[in-house]
Design an enzyme around this catalytic site. Structure first.
Site, PDB file in Angstrom:
ATOM      1  N   GLY A   1      43.629 -57.127 -23.210  1.00 47.06           N
ATOM      2  CA  GLY A   1      44.252 -55.799 -23.150  1.00 47.06           C
ATOM      3  C   GLY A   1      43.575 -54.696 -23.940  1.00 47.06           C
TER       4      GLY A   1
ATOM      5  N   GLU B   1      44.350 -53.447 -31.222  1.00 46.37           N
ATOM      6  CA  GLU B   1      45.265 -54.047 -30.247  1.00 46.37           C
ATOM      7  C   GLU B   1      45.740 -52.995 -29.248  1.00 46.37           C
ATOM      8  OE1 GLU B   1      46.126 -56.278 -28.532  1.00 46.37           O
ATOM      9  OE2 GLU B   1      47.796 -57.480 -29.266  1.00 46.37           O
TER      10      GLU B   1
ATOM     11  N   ASP C   1      54.578 -55.369 -29.062  1.00 44.04           N
ATOM     12  CA  ASP C   1      55.844 -55.455 -28.330  1.00 44.04           C
ATOM     13  C   ASP C   1      56.834 -56.222 -29.212  1.00 44.04           C
ATOM     14  OD1 ASP C   1      57.495 -55.226 -26.036  1.00 44.04           O
ATOM     15  OD2 ASP C   1      56.849 -57.172 -25.297  1.00 44.04           O
TER      16      ASP C   1
ATOM     17  N   VAL D   1      54.443 -50.955 -19.351  1.00 42.11           N
ATOM     18  CA  VAL D   1      53.379 -50.001 -19.052  1.00 42.11           C
ATOM     19  C   VAL D   1      52.110 -50.713 -18.578  1.00 42.11           C
ATOM     20  CG1 VAL D   1      54.131 -48.048 -20.468  1.00 42.11           C
ATOM     21  CG2 VAL D   1      52.819 -49.899 -21.536  1.00 42.11           C
TER      22      VAL D   1
ATOM     23  N   ASP E   1      47.668 -54.684 -18.277  1.00 44.42           N
ATOM     24  CA  ASP E   1      47.770 -55.158 -16.906  1.00 44.42           C
ATOM     25  C   ASP E   1      49.185 -55.540 -16.507  1.00 44.42           C
ATOM     26  OD1 ASP E   1      47.919 -57.531 -18.579  1.00 44.42           O
ATOM     27  OD2 ASP E   1      47.709 -58.661 -16.720  1.00 44.42           O
TER      28      ASP E   1
ATOM     29  N   ARG F   1      44.259 -52.655 -15.091  1.00 40.41           N
ATOM     30  CA  ARG F   1      43.567 -52.444 -16.374  1.00 40.41           C
ATOM     31  C   ARG F   1      42.601 -51.264 -16.283  1.00 40.41           C
ATOM     32  NH1 ARG F   1      44.607 -56.960 -19.629  1.00 40.41           N
ATOM     33  NH2 ARG F   1      44.720 -58.968 -18.580  1.00 40.41           N
TER      34      ARG F   1
HETATM   35  P1  IMP Z   1      53.948 -59.319 -28.466  1.00 40.82           P
HETATM   36  O1  IMP Z   1      53.504 -60.595 -29.090  1.00 40.82           O
HETATM   37  O2  IMP Z   1      55.265 -59.425 -27.782  1.00 40.82           O
HETATM   38  O3  IMP Z   1      53.895 -58.134 -29.401  1.00 40.82           O
HETATM   39  O4  IMP Z   1      52.973 -59.133 -27.264  1.00 40.82           O
HETATM   40  C1  IMP Z   1      51.985 -58.254 -27.221  1.00 40.82           C
HETATM   41  C2  IMP Z   1      51.197 -58.479 -25.946  1.00 40.82           C
HETATM   42  O5  IMP Z   1      52.050 -58.551 -24.790  1.00 40.82           O
HETATM   43  C3  IMP Z   1      50.301 -57.300 -25.737  1.00 40.82           C
HETATM   44  O6  IMP Z   1      49.076 -57.479 -26.367  1.00 40.82           O
HETATM   45  C4  IMP Z   1      50.214 -57.226 -24.232  1.00 40.82           C
HETATM   46  O7  IMP Z   1      49.158 -58.050 -23.782  1.00 40.82           O
HETATM   47  C5  IMP Z   1      51.528 -57.769 -23.727  1.00 40.82           C
HETATM   48  N1  IMP Z   1      52.480 -56.670 -23.413  1.00 40.82           N
HETATM   49  C6  IMP Z   1      53.589 -56.320 -24.089  1.00 40.82           C
HETATM   50  N2  IMP Z   1      54.181 -55.257 -23.537  1.00 40.82           N
HETATM   51  C7  IMP Z   1      53.418 -54.911 -22.470  1.00 40.82           C
HETATM   52  C8  IMP Z   1      53.508 -53.846 -21.491  1.00 40.82           C
HETATM   53  O8  IMP Z   1      54.412 -52.991 -21.475  1.00 40.82           O
HETATM   54  N3  IMP Z   1      52.517 -53.822 -20.574  1.00 40.82           N
HETATM   55  C9  IMP Z   1      51.498 -54.735 -20.538  1.00 40.82           C
HETATM   56  N4  IMP Z   1      51.375 -55.716 -21.436  1.00 40.82           N
HETATM   57  C10 IMP Z   1      52.334 -55.819 -22.394  1.00 40.82           C
HETATM   58 MG    MG Z   2      47.146 -57.818 -25.620  1.00 37.98          MG
END
Ligand code: IMP
Ligand code: MG
Length: 199
Positions: free
Chosen positions: A66, A121, A125, A175, A181, A187
């Site tokens: 990403g 990063e 999320d 998003v 993606d 992407r």
């Molecule tokens: P976390 O461990 O939940 O913070 O996940 C983060 C990862 O989830 C990011 O690096 C993204 O690859 C993916 N992700 C989280 N939200 C989104 C979004 O809205 N669109 C696309 N990828 C997301």
């Molecule tokens: Mg990511």
């Protein structure tokens, strides 16, 4: 007509759908952050990093896939000497929800001791991915570890994690674009868009 093999991670993760370009375009609900807004924010962040770390050994660590677009633009906005490295960390999703399993699928190929590590990063999320990545990298004896994220969704946080720098804070919607993606598509969009789940 162009046909694309479109796999969606949302809803039914096993769904294998053939989509036309038109159908993919319908998945782009609206532009949330324009190309120009992204460029301006990156320029500012690059200057800030250059001033803060000037004369110090910097290693930018991009989390694939990403963050590859963000990394490419951010490193060129930094005037201080810096090195780049890549690692692949995946948080596994079941539909829209993170399953909470974070796996390093491709590790760094180098020693990070002696460097100020700046993790680059795409989005924070739930915070689980970076929480784990930061813990792992801190264990390798770097001079410091900080986090720069393009996007932050603080309302989705499941662990206590805060990026040092977040260029944009967004509400809870999915998003795509600028490296992010859905089912590996989108992407290459030059802007950040909201994903249309109904389209
Ligand atoms: P976390 O461990 O939940 O913070 O996940 C983060 C990862 O989830 C990011 O690096 C993204 O690859 C993916 N992700 C989280 N939200 C989104 C979004 O809205 N669109 C696309 N990828 C997301
Ligand atoms: Mg990511």
């Amino acid at each position: 007509m162009v046909y694309l093999n479109y796999k969606t991670k949302r809803g039914d993760s096993t769904m294998d759908k053939i989509c036309t370009q038109e159908e993919l375009n319908r998945k782009i609900k609206r532009v949330v952050i324009t190309q120009e807004e992204i460029a301006a924010a990156i320029e500012k962040a690059g200057k800030q990093i250059s001033e803060q770390y000037d004369g110090k050994p910097i290693l930018l660590v991009s989390i694939l896939k990403g963050a590859f677009v963000f990394m490419a633009d951010l490193c060129r906005a930094i005037s201080a000497p810096c090195e780049v490295a890549f690692m692949c960390a995946k948080s596994y999703y079941d539909g829209t929800e993170s399953s909470g399993v974070v796996k390093i699928t491709m590790d760094l190929d180098r020693d990070i001791s002696g460097y100020h590590v700046i993790i680059v990063e795409d989005i924070v999320d739930t915070g689980r991915t970076l929480n784990d990545v930061v813990r792992i990298l801190k264990g390798r004896n770097p001079l410091s570890v900080s986090v720069v994220t393009l996007l932050d969704k603080p309302s989705r946080r499941l662990v206590d994690f805060k990026a040092d720098v977040a260029l944009f804070t967004i509400p809870d919607f999915f998003v795509i674009g600028y490296g992010l993606d859905c089912g590996e598509y989108f992407r290459n969009l030059p802007y950040i868009a909201e994903y249309n789940q109904e389209g």
